[in-house]
Design a protein around this motif. Structure first.
Motif: not given
Length: 185
Positions: A147-156
């Protein structure tokens, strides 16, 4: 009295066969044969429903949600996994509910509903943490990472994905480990 004893034996034999078949379906789903897994789990579900075995039906619904995810039938998967979540929650089985909610979150993400997906995945992780089930923790953590990848939050996303791989390794689950490594990649 003898008839009753035969019924108990028959019931146990049926349950053992159904569990064996459900394990076979899971193996199919883990080895790239998800359509076959879905078909077999659907047959087991129909039989469980006819016999009134609600627990087995909920396990089938949980697994069917995963197979539907694998073959791109998210809406059908949601129908099954919602039933499973309701059953596990109503019957006070948080470990099983954690798995169903993790799949539910992933399916919601597939349908482009990231806010709802993170709610379900977070709830799944909370349940997995409360039951101290590292396999369920690994699954839910992986879904949150996706879900973080999907939301463009690669670090998380990377942190969560790495944690899911660590959890899979800690329990020796090579299937989860490989799946989560692919997601991490």
């Amino acid at each position: 009295m003898l008839v009753f004893d035969m019924q108990v034996v028959d019931t146990k034999a049926i349950a053992q066969q159904a569990n064996s078949s459900l394990q076979e379906a899971w193996h199919l789903g883990c080895t790239g044969r998800s359509v076959e897994a879905l078909t077999l789990a659907g047959q087991i579900l129909a039989d469980a429903t006819a016999r009134g075995d609600d627990r087995l039906a909920a396990q089938c619904d949980t697994d069917i949600g995963w197979y539907c995810f694998q073959i791109g039938k998210a809406e059908l998967g949601l129908t099954h996994v919602r039933r499973a979540v309701d059953f596990w929650k109503t019957n006070g089985e948080p470990r099983q509910e954690a798995y169903a909610r993790a799949y539910f979150g992933w399916l919601l993400l597939e349908l482009g509903l990231p806010e709802e997906a993170i709610e379900e995945a977070t709830h799944a992780l909370d349940l997995a943490d409360k039951t101290a089930d590292p396999k369920a923790q690994s699954l839910a953590t992986n879904v949150i990472g996706i879900i973080f990848w999907y939301n463009k939050q690669p670090d998380r996303a990377i942190l969560m994905s790495e944690r899911s791989v660590e959890l899979a390794r800690s329990i020796g689950d090579k299937t989860y480990e490989c799946w989560w490594l692919i997601n991490l990649g």
